[in-house]
Each structure stands twice: as structure tokens, then as C-alpha cells.
Write an enzyme that holds these catalytic residues in place. Structure first.
Site, PDB file in Angstrom:
ATOM      1  CG  ASP A 172       4.117 -23.376  23.326  1.00  0.00           C
ATOM      2  OD1 ASP A 172       4.138 -22.250  23.822  1.00  0.00           O
ATOM      3  OD2 ASP A 172       4.881 -24.307  23.679  1.00  0.00           O
ATOM      4  CD  GLU A 225       6.098 -18.857  21.837  1.00  0.00           C
ATOM      5  OE1 GLU A 225       6.520 -18.207  22.805  1.00  0.00           O
ATOM      6  OE2 GLU A 225       6.134 -20.106  21.794  1.00  0.00           O
TER       7      GLU A 225
HETATM    8  C1  GLC Z   1       6.189 -20.894  24.932  1.00  0.00           C
HETATM    9  C2  GLC Z   1       5.222 -20.393  25.979  1.00  0.00           C
HETATM   10  C3  GLC Z   1       5.917 -20.385  27.304  1.00  0.00           C
HETATM   11  C4  GLC Z   1       6.305 -21.812  27.634  1.00  0.00           C
HETATM   12  C5  GLC Z   1       7.154 -22.419  26.516  1.00  0.00           C
HETATM   13  C6  GLC Z   1       7.285 -23.903  26.663  1.00  0.00           C
HETATM   14  O1  GLC Z   1       7.278 -20.060  24.782  1.00  0.00           O
HETATM   15  O2  GLC Z   1       4.738 -19.127  25.624  1.00  0.00           O
HETATM   16  O3  GLC Z   1       5.121 -19.854  28.316  1.00  0.00           O
HETATM   17  O4  GLC Z   1       7.012 -21.843  28.827  1.00  0.00           O
HETATM   18  O5  GLC Z   1       6.578 -22.199  25.249  1.00  0.00           O
HETATM   19  O6  GLC Z   1       6.059 -24.529  26.382  1.00  0.00           O
END
Ligand code: GLC
Ligand code: CA
Length: 616
Positions: free
Chosen positions: A263, A336
Site C-alpha cells: 500500500d 500501489e
Molecule cells: C492506499 C489505499 C487507500 C488508503 C490509503 C491509505 O491508497 O488504496 O484505500 O486509504 O492507501 O492507507
């Protein structure tokens, strides 16, 4: 409100546009020019085992190289105990459906104990399961049942921040000399005071609105949070953080997970100078104001800082040592990675001797949010040719963005447009990731009243930013109450569209989106050219139709033509390179009701029509 205006608003206010907005600004917002010659990436080695049995592929070391990965938002998939919240047993009960669809791996958004400010992304214990989702025993059963069906379970790994309820943070904030103090990012404020406290150290903002610095009165310092106040960033300059996360990663690998989705990795580090970030200006030189009413910053000091690469090398090396006989096949690391350009994405794979991610997400293609052939072609050529021998990971949707209807639909041809996107997703070389419900064409259903909003950014940003509830509504299984999701009161309302858009209805309709997904996934898994063939753009000057070819040594070539417009089109792929003459083409798949071409020289496509054929 008229639909296009509404779409613009929703898309513009989407939280992740903040990442993307910053990204396109720092790349000058330019689309690289398209090479008019077909681009031929080096063919990759055929994997014979992929030919016949899709199940066989899941036991290979290389299973991830053409993997079909399904993202589940567990709260919203299937409830089994009537509390209105989806759970692990619910996912286990739906594994046959996922196997039949052809998925190789399921990425679960966080299921760890959490106060649920950010619905699981604020983790208070990384080595357990939140009771609302089940127990560790339920988790083990899910992994075991999934394995029987050749499906791997991937966990979400949140390394940028913990919950403010995590034991580490409770310790850290208890006093300045607590041993956990430097597990987080603390700073003194500026000497000037307001309301008896110093000002924040600089202008940095949370992606979820307002200052990224939260004052702690007890210890009279600020802590940094890139996301919610309840999500303090951990301090990656502290070696103990590295050890703590390696330990967590090992814990889940030993339980048999197939890997992780990391993440928000681009936010791990901040610039140690603590210098202010630049303010983004509009064309008249005025500050751009975001949905929260704050000036839009360029994220130059808090995003994509170089320190993240050594961290990912370390996590990859650690994870690679934990490959085991118990669960054969590579443990895959997915990132991500919202990034400004292909050069930055390429870095996320690491070097051959210092690998990082197996599959950093290519958000350049999937979040273009506009059906523009030239931009699609250019971004697809980038990811097929500019990442060395690595494998692309394409995606179009996730739990942070409005669903496909609102980002790509025109309100008239949404179904055919979604077929177009699915075709690019599955018929391109590489791994494919999609979001639960896309396969039945679920629609974005945002809350209509502020008091119904569950995602806190929707409260902070209302009405410009309605939060992410609209793309997190319960999975639509059938026509029983609450679409078969729960016997209780669902945590988010089931959209009225469930009456017609549901798995049960889709299963009995050969022209459904579900049938389209299944067909594309079968092709990806069983046709050698789609499974691992080279990806070669055709007819590259065409601004209405995107065409490409897949080529694997020793098997017939296949062509794909996709109409990006609402008008019928005809393409001639015989003359468009790759030395193909007006050969016979055998239809493998086409938009329901679409024409059957007589030859490669005249492929007819209806509005947003798709044609896939094999050259004979
Ligand atoms: C990423 C996740 C999102 C979350 C953020 C903070 O972007 O996909 O849903 O709010 O991280 O953890
Ligand atoms: Ca439940």
C-alpha cells in the site's frame, strides 16, 4: 445535474486524483509521441505448460507472469453471519465462482484488526484478523480452500503508517524518551505560536485534506500523517521498523499467502530537509484549490522519494528467502504505484541483481479516464517496451476510484465501453488486475446525503469529494434481499441496480459482461499467443481504433481490434505491418452481434466494438 458534469465532479474529486494530478504535473502533462512503426518487443520464452491446463499454470514458478488477479474489498463481498459486513467465510464460500471465472490470485484489502477509520488501512495489529472478518483459523481455511482451486491469497501490506491505536504508537506518544518514540515521524513546530502552540513544521498536507502535521499536547511535538490523523506515518530511517515489517511479512508468508500488495509505497519517505512543497498554479498563475479547500501542493517532498527503493529491495530479498515447498511458486510483490511516467515505473522493478516489485501497478494506462486511442497506444507501448524484461501489470479499477461507468462510460454505450477496457486488460501481454463487481458491470453508487457517508474524506470534502463509498457497495449476487450479500443490514446500501445487475442473471446470459470476462480470461490462459506472446501494435496512425497482435513462436498469430468511438469503423490490418497479407482470419471472440470479417483487410467494428481473431 447533467451526467457529464457529475462525472467530471466525481472524477476530479476522487482522492487518488491527488496522486495522479501531481504526477501529470511533474511530467509536464505530456503524452509521449507515438512511433508510427509497429513496435516489436522482444518475444518472451513460450511456457508450454500454459497451453492446455489453466490449473497447471498456477503451480509454476512463473504463475504471476500472466496472472489474473481479483481484488476483493472484504467488507463488501459476502457476509455469512448477518452483521452486514462481509467476512472471510463469505469469501471461502464464493471460491468456486472465482475459480470458474479463472482467477489465479485474490488480493484482499486489509483484514487486520483496525479501528476502521480508513476501513482497515489503519492497522492496530499486523499479525491477526479483525473479529468482524473472522479468525486466524478462518483465514487458514480460506488459504487452504483457495489452494485446492489453484488460487493464491495476497495480503495488503501497509508499511507507510499504522493506526494511532497500534501499540507502537501508543508507546511512542506516551513520552519523548519512550523506546518507540522514533518509530514515528515527530518534529518540533515553528517557533511562532497560534493558540498557545507552535505552528506546524512546514506546509505539507495530508492527501485526505488539511495539514499533514498533528499536534500532540502531551509531548509538545507534531507527528506526520500523509493520510488520516489516525494514521501516523512510521519512520523508515529507523532500522527497527525494517525488522518489524520483515517479521510481519514472514508471519504471513509462513501461513501460505501468495504475496502482497504494498500500500502507498511511494509515500514511505519524506524529504529530510522538511522544505515546503510547491503550490500548483493554474494557467492564470493562481493556486489550484483542491476539494478540501486547500491549495494543491506538488507532493515533491513527500512522494516517490529515493529511500523507498532500498526498502523494497530489502523486502523482496526477504520474501524470496521464504519461498518454500509448502506453497510452490513465486511469492509475488505488487506495488500501489501511482507515478508520473514510465521511467519512474521502470525503477519500481529494481535492477536484475537488486529486484524490487514483481508487478508494480501501471496506473498510467488504467487511470487515463478517457477513451483516447493515441494516449492508450502510447502508454501501452511504453509499458510493453520500456521496462526491460519485466512484466506489466495492467488495471483499470480499484476501491479508491469511481467505477468504470463513471470514469469511462458515456451513459449510452457503457456496456460496450467496459468490454473495450476488459479487452485491453486481458488481451495485452502481462498480468491483469480487476476489482470485484467489474465482471458484472457494477455501477458507481455514491451516497446522496452527507449524513450517509462512511468514508471520512467524503465528510471533509462534501459535496465536492463524496468519498469512496460509491465504489465499495456490496457485491451483487442474485435477486434475493440485499442481492444475496447479507441477511442483515448491509454496512453500505445495496444499489437498486442489483435487481438486474447480478451474478445470477449474468450467468444465464451468454452475452453478459461475465461471459465476456470468462471468455477473455480463457483466451489469456489457453491460447499461447495470449498467454505469453509478444505484443505488437498495428495500424498505429489510426486515431479511432486500437489494434494489436500477439505472437508466440510456433503458434498462430492473433489480432485484436477495438473501436474507441461510437461510430462504426473498418480497419485494414493486412497492410499494417508485421508482414501479414490479406490472410484468412478466424473469429475467436467479438462483441455480441458484431460483424464477422471476410479478411484481415476489412475488419468491421460496431460502436465500441471489439474483434479478436486468429490468423490462418
Ligand atoms: C492506499 C489505499 C487507500 C488508503 C490509503 C491509505 O491508497 O488504496 O484505500 O486509504 O492507501 O492507507
Ligand atoms: Ca459478517
Amino acid at each position: 445535474m447533467d451526467r457529464s458534469k457529475r462525472i467530471k465532479e466525481i472524477v476530479a474529486s476522487c482522492a487518488l486524483v491527488l496522486f495522479l494530478g501531481a504526477a501529470s504535473l511533474s511530467s509536464g502533462g505530456q503524452t509521449p509521441t507515438v512511433n508510427s512503426k509497429p513496435v516489436s518487443p522482444k518475444p518472451i520464452k513460450p511456457q508450454a505448460a500454459l497451453k492446455a491446463n489453466p490449473a497447471a499454470s498456477s503451480n509454476m514458478q512463473d504463475w504471476w507472469k500472466n496472472a489474473v488477479i481479483y481484488e476483493i474489498y472484504p467488507r463488501s463481498f459476502q457476509d455469512t453471519n448477518g452483521d452486514g459486513v462481509g467476512d472471510l467465510n463469505g469469501i471461502t464460500s464464493r471460491l468456486d465462482y472465482l475459480q470458474d471465472l479463472g482467477v489465479d490470485a485474490i488480493w484482499l484489502t486489509p483484514i487486520y484488526p483496525s479501528p476502521d477509520v480508513d476501513f482497515g488501512y489503519d492497522i492496530s495489529d499486523y499479525k491477526n484478523i479483525d473479529p468482524q472478518y473472522g479468525t486466524l483459523a478462518d483465514f487458514d481455511r480460506l488459504v487452504a480452500e483457495a489452494r485446492k482451486r489453484h488460487i493464491r491469497i495476497l495480503m495488503d501490506m501497509v508499511m507507510n503508517h499504522t493506526s494511532d491505536n497500534h501499540e507502537w504508537f501508543l508507546q511512542a506518544k506516551s513520552s519523548k524518551d519512550n523506546p518507540y518514540r522514533d518509530w514515528y515521524v515527530w518534529h518540533d513546530g515553528k517557533p511562532q505560536t497560534t493558540a498557545g502552540r507552535p505552528l506546524p513544521p512546514n506546509n505539507w498536507q495530508s492527501l485526505f485534506g488539511h495539514s499533514a502535521w498533528e499536534w500532540d499536547e502531551n509531548t509538545r511535538q507534531y507527528y506526520y500523517h500523509k493520510f488520516y490523523i489516525q494514521q501516523p506515518d512510521v519512520n523508515w530511517d529507523n532500522p527497527r521498523i525494517h525488522e518489524a515489517f520483515k517479521d510481519i511479512i514472514g508471519f504471513w508468508l509462513k501461513r501460505g499467502v501468495g504475496g502482497f500488495r504494498f500500500d502507498a509505497v511511494t509515500t514511505l519517505y519524506e524529504d529530510p530537509s522538511l522544505a515546503d512543497e510547491g503550490i500548483v498554479l493554474d494557467k492564470d498563475g493562481k493556486p489550484v484549490i483542491n476539494a478540501y479547500g486547500d491549495p494543491q501542493l506538488d507532493n515533491s517532498k513527500t512522494d516517490n522519494q529515493p529511500g523507498l527503493h532500498p526498502v523494497m529491495q530489502e523486502m523482496r530479498a526477504h520474501s524470496d528467502t521464504l519461498n518454500s515447498d509448502q506453497f510452490p511458486g513465486t511469492r509475488v510483490l505488487i506495488g500501489e504505484t501511482y507515478l508520473p511516467n514510465i521511467e519512474e515505473l521502470a525503477k519500481m522493478y529494481g535492477a536484475p541483481d537488486k529486484p524490487e516489485f514483481h508487478l508494480p501497478m501501471d496506473t498510467q494506462v488504467g487511470f487515463l479516464n478517457k477513451l483516447d486511442v493515441t494516449a492508450f497506444r502510447s502508454k501501452l507501448i511504453d509499458v510493453q517496451t520500456q521496462i526491460g524484461h519485466n512484466i506489466p501489470l495492467l488495471l483499470f479499477d480499484n476501491h479508491d476510484n469511481a467505477r468504470l461507468d463513471l470514469r469511462y462510460g458515456d451513459g449510452v454505450h457503457d456496456t460496450d465501453i467496459e468490454r473495450v477496457l476488459a479487452t485491453v486488460l486481458f488481451a495485452s501481454r502481462g498480468a491483469s488486475l480487476f476489482y470485484y463487481g467489474d465482471e458484472i458491470s457494477m455501477k458507481t453508487t455514491p451516497p446522496t446525503r452527507k449524513e450517509d457517508v462512511k468514508d471520512p474524506i467524503g465528510v471533509t470534502g462534501w459535496p465536492k469529494e463524496k468519498g469512496r463509498d460509491g465504489e465499495r457497495t456490496p457485491m451483487q449476487w442474485d435477486t434475493t434481499p440485499n442481492a444475496g450479500f447479507t441477511t442483515g443490514k448491509p454496512w453500505l446500501p445495496v444499489p437498486p441496480s442489483a435487481a438486474t445487475i447480478n451474478v445470477q442473471a449474468a450467468k444465464s446470459d451468454p452475452t453478459s459482461m461475465l461471459a465476456w470476462y470468462r471468455s477473455l480470461i480463457r483466451l489469456k490462459k489457453t491460447n499461447p499467443a495470449f498467454a505469453n506472446g509478444a505484443n505488437l501494435m498495428l495500424d498505429t496512425e489510426n486515431i479511432k481504433v486500437l489494434s494489436w497482435m500477439r505472437q508466440a513462436p510456433g503458434s498462430p498469430e492473433v489480432v485484436v481490434a477495438v473501436n474507441f468511438t461510437a461510430e462504426p469503423q473498418i480497419v485494414n490490418l493486412a497492410a499494417s505491418g508485421a508482414g501479414m497479407q490479406a490472410a484468412h482470419v478466424r473469429t475467436l471472440l467479438k462483441t455480441p452481434g458484431g460483424p464477422v470479417p471476410r479478411s484481415l483487410a476489412a475488419i468491421k467494428l460496431g460502436p465500441y466494438g471489439v474483434y479478436i481473431g486468429q490468423i490462418e
